[in-house]
Design a protein around this motif. Sequence first.
Motif, PDB file in Angstrom:
ATOM      1  N   HIS A   1      -3.947   4.022  -5.739  1.00  0.00           N
ATOM      2  CA  HIS A   1      -3.833   2.709  -6.302  1.00  0.00           C
ATOM      3  C   HIS A   1      -2.572   2.956  -7.505  1.00  0.00           C
ATOM      4  O   HIS A   1      -1.826   2.231  -7.644  1.00  0.00           O
ATOM      5  N   VAL A   2      -2.730   4.161  -8.166  1.00  0.00           N
ATOM      6  CA  VAL A   2      -1.931   4.686  -9.241  1.00  0.00           C
ATOM      7  C   VAL A   2      -0.680   4.841  -8.963  1.00  0.00           C
ATOM      8  O   VAL A   2       0.250   4.414  -9.283  1.00  0.00           O
TER       9      VAL A   2
ATOM     10  N   ASP B   1       0.792   4.126  -6.136  1.00  0.00           N
ATOM     11  CA  ASP B   1       1.572   2.788  -5.495  1.00  0.00           C
ATOM     12  C   ASP B   1       1.842   1.876  -6.548  1.00  0.00           C
ATOM     13  O   ASP B   1       2.933   1.461  -6.380  1.00  0.00           O
ATOM     14  N   ARG B   2       1.122   1.778  -7.826  1.00  0.00           N
ATOM     15  CA  ARG B   2       1.693   0.756  -8.641  1.00  0.00           C
ATOM     16  C   ARG B   2       2.966   1.640  -9.389  1.00  0.00           C
ATOM     17  O   ARG B   2       3.683   0.718  -9.635  1.00  0.00           O
ATOM     18  N   LEU B   3       3.004   3.065  -9.617  1.00  0.00           N
ATOM     19  CA  LEU B   3       4.029   3.563 -10.219  1.00  0.00           C
ATOM     20  C   LEU B   3       5.303   3.457  -9.422  1.00  0.00           C
ATOM     21  O   LEU B   3       6.366   3.172  -9.738  1.00  0.00           O
TER      22      LEU B   3
ATOM     23  N   ASP C   1       5.734   1.244  -7.116  1.00  0.00           N
ATOM     24  CA  ASP C   1       6.426  -0.384  -7.318  1.00  0.00           C
ATOM     25  C   ASP C   1       7.122  -0.524  -8.666  1.00  0.00           C
ATOM     26  O   ASP C   1       8.133  -1.408  -8.551  1.00  0.00           O
ATOM     27  N   GLU C   2       6.650   0.033  -9.669  1.00  0.00           N
ATOM     28  CA  GLU C   2       7.628  -0.144 -10.967  1.00  0.00           C
ATOM     29  C   GLU C   2       8.714   0.546 -10.930  1.00  0.00           C
ATOM     30  O   GLU C   2       9.583   0.090 -11.661  1.00  0.00           O
TER      31      GLU C   2
ATOM     32  N   SER D   1      11.079  -2.078  -9.566  1.00  0.00           N
ATOM     33  CA  SER D   1      11.315  -2.967 -10.491  1.00  0.00           C
ATOM     34  C   SER D   1      12.440  -2.862 -11.436  1.00  0.00           C
ATOM     35  O   SER D   1      13.277  -3.421 -12.009  1.00  0.00           O
TER      36      SER D   1
ATOM     37  N   HIS E   1       5.779   1.233 -18.488  1.00  0.00           N
ATOM     38  CA  HIS E   1       5.508   2.426 -17.281  1.00  0.00           C
ATOM     39  C   HIS E   1       5.429   3.467 -17.776  1.00  0.00           C
ATOM     40  O   HIS E   1       4.570   4.303 -17.286  1.00  0.00           O
TER      41      HIS E   1
ATOM     42  N   TYR F   1       1.862   4.067 -19.225  1.00  0.00           N
ATOM     43  CA  TYR F   1       0.864   3.863 -18.018  1.00  0.00           C
ATOM     44  C   TYR F   1       0.893   5.297 -17.485  1.00  0.00           C
ATOM     45  O   TYR F   1      -0.328   5.915 -17.006  1.00  0.00           O
ATOM     46  N   GLU F   2       2.114   6.015 -16.937  1.00  0.00           N
ATOM     47  CA  GLU F   2       2.175   6.973 -16.200  1.00  0.00           C
ATOM     48  C   GLU F   2       1.793   8.217 -17.063  1.00  0.00           C
ATOM     49  O   GLU F   2       0.662   8.997 -16.588  1.00  0.00           O
TER      50      GLU F   2
ATOM     51  N   GLU G   1      -2.429   7.784 -16.897  1.00  0.00           N
ATOM     52  CA  GLU G   1      -2.913   8.202 -15.666  1.00  0.00           C
ATOM     53  C   GLU G   1      -2.675   9.416 -15.133  1.00  0.00           C
ATOM     54  O   GLU G   1      -3.485  10.265 -14.592  1.00  0.00           O
TER      55      GLU G   1
END
Length: 298
Positions: free
Chosen positions: A229-230, A232-234, A236-237, A240, A277, A280-281, A284
Amino acid sequence: MPSAFQQSVIDEFRANAGKVGGPFAGSDLLLLTTTGARTGQPHTTPLGHVRDGERLLVVGSNLGAPHHPDWYHNILARPAVQVELGTEKFDTIAVPAEGPRREELFARVVAESPGYADYRAATERVLPVVVLPLPAPRTPAPEVTSLAGKLTEVHVWLRGQLAQVHTETEAHFAARAAHQGAGAPPPPGLGLQIRQRCLAFCQALEFHHTGEDGHVFPAMEGYHPHLRHVFDRLRDEHRSIAAVQSALAELLADAAIAEPDRFRAELTRMTEQLTAHLDYEETEILPLLADVPWPPVS
């Protein structure tokens, strides 16, 4: 590919700590490596230069030919370049000068190397003057020994470039606002500078994200499937942020930056997204990379 003559100069330069003989004996030369605007391949060109404080000046004279040299088109498309000066090699961002500043710098070049006045007289085009900032003296950074350290180093550079874009943008807008009197404001002195730095930043960010999506994240997912999930979020970002970069690129197509409020809004939005971003990166991902050696062990 450089011509046989250019390649011989390049080889002699590298073999003799920047000194060459023949027609260039005693000349101040550097090697400029650009990335091809169409090919994406590196191209190295020997160029005369004039040192002006903490920057080097090179001129797109093309020996007075009616068209700009290929290396100049390359730096407009991909501003990040590498310079070899004597035994030193460093990366920098190539920025063409504009308006009165270009005239001032060209006069500085001609005062030291009068032959450029002959090249100017031989053609109707304006000879570009390109500024290559020298790297600022800095305290040696700690040696990077892990992939976590390398990722941090890249993030620090990205944050610094983005901060510089903000600084130069505000200086540009302040100069425009200070204009008084009749007539249109003078041509912007920082338009191309802002464009080049933004472009270099966006290209470096794209390269960084492509490497993460294509290599780093898939490898890490194999070891840490519970963190899918981490990743996948990165990813997606990344998409964006790429969309915001595209919006900025459209604004930068006009070097004069005719819509400062919109530009500011887009830049602020991009900065907020990118900073969140990166934060968060780092939270994690960095702990997972602390024991991964850098450079990679073959």
